[in-house]
Scaffold this motif. Structure first.
Motif, PDB file in Angstrom:
ATOM      1  N   MET A 175       0.824  -1.204   0.000  1.00 44.71           N
ATOM      2  CA  MET A 175       0.000   0.000   0.000  1.00 44.71           C
ATOM      3  C   MET A 175       0.863   1.261   0.000  1.00 44.71           C
ATOM      4  SD  MET A 175      -3.126   1.018  -0.163  1.00 44.71           S
ATOM      5  CE  MET A 175      -4.227  -0.278   0.460  1.00 44.71           C
ATOM      6  N   ALA A 176       1.963   1.220   0.765  1.00 39.50           N
ATOM      7  CA  ALA A 176       2.870   2.373   0.805  1.00 39.50           C
ATOM      8  C   ALA A 176       3.492   2.612  -0.564  1.00 39.50           C
ATOM      9  CB  ALA A 176       3.952   2.148   1.856  1.00 39.50           C
ATOM     10  N   ALA A 177       3.874   1.539  -1.255  1.00 33.91           N
ATOM     11  CA  ALA A 177       4.463   1.681  -2.592  1.00 33.91           C
ATOM     12  C   ALA A 177       3.431   2.214  -3.577  1.00 33.91           C
ATOM     13  CB  ALA A 177       5.016   0.344  -3.064  1.00 33.91           C
ATOM     14  N   LEU A 178       2.193   1.716  -3.461  1.00 30.30           N
ATOM     15  CA  LEU A 178       1.138   2.202  -4.350  1.00 30.30           C
ATOM     16  C   LEU A 178       0.845   3.680  -4.087  1.00 30.30           C
ATOM     17  CD1 LEU A 178      -0.904   1.541  -6.551  1.00 30.30           C
ATOM     18  CD2 LEU A 178      -2.532   0.856  -4.753  1.00 30.30           C
ATOM     19  N   ARG A 179       0.936   4.069  -2.839  1.00 34.36           N
ATOM     20  CA  ARG A 179       0.728   5.492  -2.508  1.00 34.36           C
ATOM     21  C   ARG A 179       1.774   6.372  -3.196  1.00 34.36           C
ATOM     22  NH1 ARG A 179       0.818   8.347   3.559  1.00 34.36           N
ATOM     23  NH2 ARG A 179       0.685  10.492   2.753  1.00 34.36           N
ATOM     24  N   THR A 180       3.033   5.975  -3.119  1.00 36.13           N
ATOM     25  CA  THR A 180       4.107   6.759  -3.747  1.00 36.13           C
ATOM     26  C   THR A 180       3.880   6.893  -5.247  1.00 36.13           C
ATOM     27  OG1 THR A 180       5.692   6.025  -2.056  1.00 36.13           O
ATOM     28  CG2 THR A 180       6.596   6.872  -4.131  1.00 36.13           C
ATOM     29  N   GLU A 181       3.500   5.777  -5.882  1.00 38.61           N
ATOM     30  CA  GLU A 181       3.270   5.812  -7.330  1.00 38.61           C
ATOM     31  C   GLU A 181       2.052   6.662  -7.675  1.00 38.61           C
ATOM     32  OE1 GLU A 181       2.054   2.793 -11.002  1.00 38.61           O
ATOM     33  OE2 GLU A 181       2.752   1.964  -9.081  1.00 38.61           O
ATOM     34  N   ALA A 182       0.973   6.494  -6.907  1.00 37.39           N
ATOM     35  CA  ALA A 182      -0.261   7.227  -7.201  1.00 37.39           C
ATOM     36  C   ALA A 182      -0.055   8.731  -7.049  1.00 37.39           C
ATOM     37  CB  ALA A 182      -1.382   6.745  -6.285  1.00 37.39           C
ATOM     38  N   GLU A 183       0.670   9.147  -6.029  1.00 35.75           N
ATOM     39  CA  GLU A 183       0.908  10.576  -5.816  1.00 35.75           C
ATOM     40  C   GLU A 183       1.793  11.152  -6.910  1.00 35.75           C
ATOM     41  OE1 GLU A 183       0.409  10.983  -0.965  1.00 35.75           O
ATOM     42  OE2 GLU A 183       2.409  10.667  -1.825  1.00 35.75           O
ATOM     43  N   ALA A 184       2.778  10.387  -7.372  1.00 32.41           N
ATOM     44  CA  ALA A 184       3.637  10.866  -8.465  1.00 32.41           C
ATOM     45  C   ALA A 184       2.829  11.023  -9.748  1.00 32.41           C
ATOM     46  CB  ALA A 184       4.793   9.904  -8.682  1.00 32.41           C
ATOM     47  N   ARG A 185       1.964  10.058 -10.022  1.00 34.12           N
ATOM     48  CA  ARG A 185       1.161  10.134 -11.244  1.00 34.12           C
ATOM     49  C   ARG A 185       0.102  11.229 -11.132  1.00 34.12           C
ATOM     50  NH1 ARG A 185      -0.221   4.327 -13.659  1.00 34.12           N
ATOM     51  NH2 ARG A 185      -0.346   5.627 -15.514  1.00 34.12           N
ATOM     52  N   ARG A 186      -0.381  11.460  -9.915  1.00 37.56           N
ATOM     53  CA  ARG A 186      -1.311  12.583  -9.718  1.00 37.56           C
ATOM     54  C   ARG A 186      -0.636  13.908 -10.054  1.00 37.56           C
ATOM     55  NH1 ARG A 186      -1.704  14.010  -3.792  1.00 37.56           N
ATOM     56  NH2 ARG A 186       0.425  14.585  -4.423  1.00 37.56           N
ATOM     57  N   ASP A 187       0.598  14.075  -9.585  1.00 37.36           N
ATOM     58  CA  ASP A 187       1.315  15.319  -9.871  1.00 37.36           C
ATOM     59  C   ASP A 187       1.493  15.516 -11.371  1.00 37.36           C
ATOM     60  OD1 ASP A 187       1.479  15.712  -7.149  1.00 37.36           O
ATOM     61  OD2 ASP A 187       3.550  15.000  -6.980  1.00 37.36           O
ATOM     62  N   GLU A 188       1.827  14.453 -12.076  1.00 37.05           N
ATOM     63  CA  GLU A 188       1.986  14.551 -13.527  1.00 37.05           C
ATOM     64  C   GLU A 188       0.651  14.863 -14.203  1.00 37.05           C
ATOM     65  OE1 GLU A 188       5.735  11.451 -14.112  1.00 37.05           O
ATOM     66  OE2 GLU A 188       3.672  10.705 -14.245  1.00 37.05           O
ATOM     67  N   ALA A 189      -0.408  14.216 -13.720  1.00 36.79           N
ATOM     68  CA  ALA A 189      -1.736  14.465 -14.302  1.00 36.79           C
ATOM     69  C   ALA A 189      -2.165  15.911 -14.078  1.00 36.79           C
ATOM     70  CB  ALA A 189      -2.761  13.502 -13.693  1.00 36.79           C
ATOM     71  N   GLU A 190      -1.875  16.438 -12.901  1.00 36.07           N
ATOM     72  CA  GLU A 190      -2.217  17.833 -12.623  1.00 36.07           C
ATOM     73  C   GLU A 190      -1.415  18.778 -13.516  1.00 36.07           C
ATOM     74  OE1 GLU A 190      -3.622  17.618  -7.940  1.00 36.07           O
ATOM     75  OE2 GLU A 190      -1.572  18.210  -8.441  1.00 36.07           O
ATOM     76  N   SER A 191      -0.158  18.433 -13.756  1.00 40.22           N
ATOM     77  CA  SER A 191       0.663  19.265 -14.653  1.00 40.22           C
ATOM     78  C   SER A 191       0.103  19.251 -16.066  1.00 40.22           C
ATOM     79  CB  SER A 191       2.107  18.756 -14.646  1.00 40.22           C
ATOM     80  OG  SER A 191       2.895  19.462 -15.578  1.00 40.22           O
ATOM     81  N   VAL A 192      -0.245  18.060 -16.555  1.00 38.96           N
ATOM     82  CA  VAL A 192      -0.806  17.950 -17.901  1.00 38.96           C
ATOM     83  C   VAL A 192      -2.157  18.650 -17.973  1.00 38.96           C
ATOM     84  CG1 VAL A 192      -1.656  16.357 -19.658  1.00 38.96           C
ATOM     85  CG2 VAL A 192       0.415  15.801 -18.373  1.00 38.96           C
ATOM     86  N   GLY A 193      -2.995  18.407 -16.975  1.00 39.92           N
ATOM     87  CA  GLY A 193      -4.326  19.014 -16.977  1.00 39.92           C
ATOM     88  C   GLY A 193      -4.269  20.526 -16.932  1.00 39.92           C
ATOM     89  N   GLY A 194      -3.368  21.070 -16.112  1.00 38.21           N
ATOM     90  CA  GLY A 194      -3.230  22.525 -16.043  1.00 38.21           C
ATOM     91  C   GLY A 194      -2.776  23.115 -17.367  1.00 38.21           C
ATOM     92  N   ALA A 195      -1.822  22.438 -18.019  1.00 39.51           N
ATOM     93  CA  ALA A 195      -1.345  22.926 -19.317  1.00 39.51           C
ATOM     94  C   ALA A 195      -2.444  22.878 -20.365  1.00 39.51           C
ATOM     95  CB  ALA A 195      -0.140  22.102 -19.765  1.00 39.51           C
ATOM     96  N   LEU A 196      -3.208  21.785 -20.369  1.00 43.66           N
ATOM     97  CA  LEU A 196      -4.286  21.661 -21.354  1.00 43.66           C
ATOM     98  C   LEU A 196      -5.382  22.701 -21.122  1.00 43.66           C
ATOM     99  CD1 LEU A 196      -4.642  17.782 -21.647  1.00 43.66           C
ATOM    100  CD2 LEU A 196      -3.448  19.350 -23.191  1.00 43.66           C
ATOM    101  N   LYS A 197      -5.654  23.011 -19.883  1.00 43.57           N
ATOM    102  CA  LYS A 197      -6.643  24.048 -19.586  1.00 43.57           C
ATOM    103  C   LYS A 197      -6.164  25.407 -20.078  1.00 43.57           C
ATOM    104  CE  LYS A 197      -8.777  21.819 -15.578  1.00 43.57           C
ATOM    105  NZ  LYS A 197      -8.966  21.851 -14.102  1.00 43.57           N
ATOM    106  N   THR A 198      -4.863  25.658 -19.918  1.00 46.06           N
ATOM    107  CA  THR A 198      -4.306  26.913 -20.423  1.00 46.06           C
ATOM    108  C   THR A 198      -4.450  27.000 -21.939  1.00 46.06           C
ATOM    109  OG1 THR A 198      -2.711  27.055 -18.612  1.00 46.06           O
ATOM    110  CG2 THR A 198      -2.211  28.308 -20.602  1.00 46.06           C
TER     111      THR A 198
END
Length: 283
Positions: A59-82
């Motif tokens: 679960m701890a490993a999945l948390r690390t991966e999920a948070e990293a992918r969330r950060d990338e998704a937020e970066s992509v989503g913010g750029a696409l919104k711009t």
């Protein structure tokens, strides 16, 4: 998953609290990613893996991966919104959309970031110098970009355009400022309009270096106007004093070279009392 509930059922509160916190973080990261980038469908990918967790380390490993992918998704989503806000009618190149569909968020984040910088800089150039028409001129190149390198190159060029447009706009604004007497005197006989027009033409033509040089030339002249005016004023005062000195000397020379009666301090028909007394005594 049982790995979350079993420790609680056994009364292992400390161990249960740790894995519960990790589980909450995984769910929160998946939710945030869905909100930022719905087309990525990250939650549907993470859910089966979440439900299959069998231990706290998993679960701890999945948390690390999920948070990293969330950060990338937020970066992509913010750029696409711009992009959607700045250029809603533009086609997004496949180099941006394909990695999102493939859930390759690392590549998607890099491509979307470069695209965002490209559009933002071109937009800013248009704001500072509408005659440049940066967005209109760069649209085809943007929509036909096929690689991350092309997006990076376009972003770098747009950044140069934005800087050139800003420099030219600053030069025009500086020339429009009101000037005091010294600045006006310093600019007497100087016309910066040809340099301003050359800077504008260079910016429109995309000659960034020339736009910078001409703009800097104008601003240097305008910034130095007060100093030049002070020097000119000092020169005028000095010349005026010199002329007055020469004129005074000339008058003195003219007076000393005239007839005797003109060289006296008093007119020849005015006699002082001493002269009259001495003349009377002598007589």
């Amino acid at each position: 998953p049982a790995a979350v509930t079993d420790p609680i059922d056994r009364g292992q509160i400390t161990a249960g609290l740790s894995i519960v916190n990790d589980a909450r973080a995984v769910v929160g990261a998946a939710r945030d990613a869905e909100l930022s980038l719905p087309e990525a469908k990250l939650a549907s990918e993470i859910r089966p893996r979440f439900e299959a967790v069998t231990s706290a380390p998993e679960m701890a490993a999945l948390r690390t991966e999920a948070e990293a992918r969330r950060d990338e998704a937020e970066s992509v989503g913010g750029a696409l919104k711009t992009l959607s806000a700045r250029v809603p009618t533009w086609e997004k190149p496949a180099i941006i959309t394909d990695p999102v569909e493939a859930r390759d968020f690392t590549t998607a984040a890099k491509a979307a970031s470069a695209a965002q910088r490209w559009v933002e800089n071109a937009y800013q150039a248009d704001q500072d110098l509408p005659a440049m028409e940066a967005l209109a001129r760069t649209r085809d190149q943007f929509e036909n970009a096929e690689s991350l390198e092309q997006l990076e190159a376009g972003a770098a060029l747009a950044e140069q355009w934005a800087q050139a447009a800003n420099a030219v706009a600053n030069a025009f604004a500086k020339n429009s400022e009101s000037r005091d007497l010294l600045a006006g005197l310093g600019l007497w006989g100087t016309d910066v309009r040809p340099a301003l027009e050359a800077a504008l033409e260079a910016a429109i033509a995309g000659d960034v270096a020339e736009a910078f040089n001409k703009s800097a030339e104008v601003i240097d002249v305008l910034n130095g106007a007060s100093s030049a005016g002070s020097l000119r004023l000092a020169g005028v005062v000095f010349v005026g004093i010199a002329v007055l000195g020469v004129l005074g000397l000339w008058l003195m020379i003219r007076r000393d070279s005239g007839p005797p009666w003109a060289r006296q301090k008093k007119p020849h028909w005015v006699e002082d009392s001493g002269s009259r007394w001495r003349r009377g005594k002598k007589d």
